[in-house]
Design a protein around this motif. Sequence first.
Motif, PDB file in Angstrom:
ATOM      1  N   ALA A 139      -2.551   6.228   3.085  1.00  0.00           N
ATOM      2  CA  ALA A 139      -3.944   6.673   3.194  1.00  0.00           C
ATOM      3  C   ALA A 139      -4.783   5.691   4.009  1.00  0.00           C
ATOM      4  O   ALA A 139      -5.981   5.919   4.217  1.00  0.00           O
ATOM      5  CB  ALA A 139      -4.537   6.859   1.801  1.00  0.00           C
TER       6      ALA A 139
ATOM      7  N   ARG B 145      -4.100   9.597  -2.994  1.00  0.00           N
ATOM      8  CA  ARG B 145      -4.078   8.161  -3.298  1.00  0.00           C
ATOM      9  C   ARG B 145      -3.290   7.860  -4.576  1.00  0.00           C
ATOM     10  O   ARG B 145      -3.249   6.719  -5.028  1.00  0.00           O
ATOM     11  CB  ARG B 145      -5.493   7.612  -3.403  1.00  0.00           C
TER      12      ARG B 145
ATOM     13  N   ARG C 150      -1.250   4.639  -1.039  1.00  0.00           N
ATOM     14  CA  ARG C 150      -2.516   4.090  -0.532  1.00  0.00           C
ATOM     15  C   ARG C 150      -2.330   3.473   0.843  1.00  0.00           C
ATOM     16  O   ARG C 150      -3.250   3.477   1.654  1.00  0.00           O
ATOM     17  CB  ARG C 150      -3.063   3.085  -1.543  1.00  0.00           C
TER      18      ARG C 150
ATOM     19  N   ASP D  74      -4.928   2.143   3.448  1.00  0.00           N
ATOM     20  CA  ASP D  74      -5.191   0.834   2.841  1.00  0.00           C
ATOM     21  C   ASP D  74      -4.140  -0.188   3.281  1.00  0.00           C
ATOM     22  O   ASP D  74      -3.079   0.184   3.753  1.00  0.00           O
ATOM     23  CB  ASP D  74      -5.128   0.928   1.308  1.00  0.00           C
TER      24      ASP D  74
END
Length: 547
Positions: free
Chosen positions: A184, A216, A181, A186
């Motif tokens: 990705a 994710r 994540r 985050d």
Amino acid sequence: MSAVELLRAELTRAAVALGAPSDVAPNLERPRDPKHGDWASNLALTLAKPLGRKPRDVAEALIATLDLGAAGVAATEIAGPGFINFRLRDDAHAAPLAGILAAGPAYGRSTTHAGEGVNIEFVSANPTGPLHVGHGRQAALGDAISALLANVGWTVTREFYYNDGGVQIQNLALSVQARLRELAGDALVIPEGGYHGEYIKDIARTYAAEHADDPRGDQLDAVRQVAVLELRKEQDLDLKAFGVAFDVYFLESSLYTDGKVTETVAALQKGGHAFEDDGALWLRTTDFGDDKDRVMRKRDGTFTYFVPDVAYHVTKWQRGFRKAINVQGADHHSTVTRVRAGLQALEMGIPAGYPDYVLHQMVTVMRAGEEVKISKRAGSYVTVRDLIDEVGRDAVRYFFLMRKGESQLVFDIDLARAQSEENPVYYIQMAHARLSGIFRVGNIDPATVTADGVAWGKLDQPEERELIKALLDYPTLVAGAADALEPHRVATWLLETARLVHTWYHKHHVLGEPAEIQQARLVLARSARIVLANALALLGLSAPERM
RNA sequence: GCGCGAGUAGCUCAGCUGGAUAGAGCGUCGGCCUCCGGAGCCGAAGGUCGUGGGUUCGAAUCCCGCCUCGCGCACCA
């Protein structure tokens, strides 16, 4: 019969003649000081009381009764409170070297435990990170113990147990998910109890590459599988770099899929030592010496690691291993009583002391004079491969093996690196290389050096007698080390023997001496080379011909 | 607090299951290169074997007490 055996037989005969019981077992040992001879016995001291005589009188009577010529004894003396010292004739002292040449690589082996199988479990790291320095100590120790036991005849199975189930694996999967994540876009949030190391990021990249549909990491099972697989691959590389190979890799998860876990729980309930309390299922391990009872099935319905641990050891027994040894860090010593208690509660005829444990103390890693914390979760620790890259495989193995497991170990990386040329292992290997050099320079094939017609009496120099003693004591030494599961005894013997080789080499020449002396010394050089090579191999160290 | 392990030379550690004057490596100091590898050899200094009792011919080693350090004491592994 060797000189010692002859001597012991003679002592027994003499003792019985003086009125000692027929099962008397005379003790013969190497005196610390060579001035005291080749062998010494305290027989007169132990016989004094039962015979009601003074120790020195008993000693005199014993000597008068002995047939010294038959035992190859040149001189005796009574020393101290009543020790009897024996000095062998030079030829009787050196002649047993012929046995070393005859046995070659088999010298020091025995068939004492032929036909018996033993399972040796070690390393057994969770697949949650690379192998660290503590695993390195365990790998060196477990591998050397395996070799020692094989050396006395055991059929050895080296086994690695993967704890690939349980909470820590869940934390691993969640950690990889967090990194996915992060990749990705985050913010990075590593979960409670998660793993911080850089390698987690690598696994995330691998997962992302293989699962384009799940960038994710929402499919946690798939993430977990990739993570475990990748880390097992990494650990295999670590072990390969260290030169350790296993016969069996046992997966904890297989105990669940094969139904062994539920089987074991059912059997434990049937055994009558289980009870329910506070929503959990317990085993009354206090019936078997544990200091408190243990939970088997938690309130949430899952099992504690205790159950698969017991189920796992049941499989060892069922696979026919009547002897099993677990090499573990001392931080796991609380499991010893627990596992044994679980096996007893099954009441299936497993002995109370099954399995055996070798517990080693912790390793403290020092770098730049400061302790490096070994913590997978903090991501800051020294790996086995770091060490091997920095100081070499042989040096790492020797370093881990040169002290007994119960001692705590300080591994100073800077010291090991800075002193790499003065490391004991180089000193030992140098002794082997020097002996090899004699044959190389003399253009002599060692295999052509035999004991035929050797004038044993020519090996009469003090340095030669000391070296010969060390070589002849080797089989007893390794048998004792195997018995005690203590490889460090071999490491200590190697260092001492290497010193004897260097001293002898420095003081006495081989090539160019009168024929009889050259031949006798070539036999000694070849013998020493054989025994050093055998001992080095036992510890997993190389025996270089030149350095 | 309880359990396990460890306290031995300045440092890191051996001490063969109870033996003689407790050893090695590193470090310190001093010697040795026409000769099979000086990546080596020889020598010196350095000790209340944590501590107090006990067992016996004899204890660093076995037993008990105490002190110090490490590890463990989960419905984590």
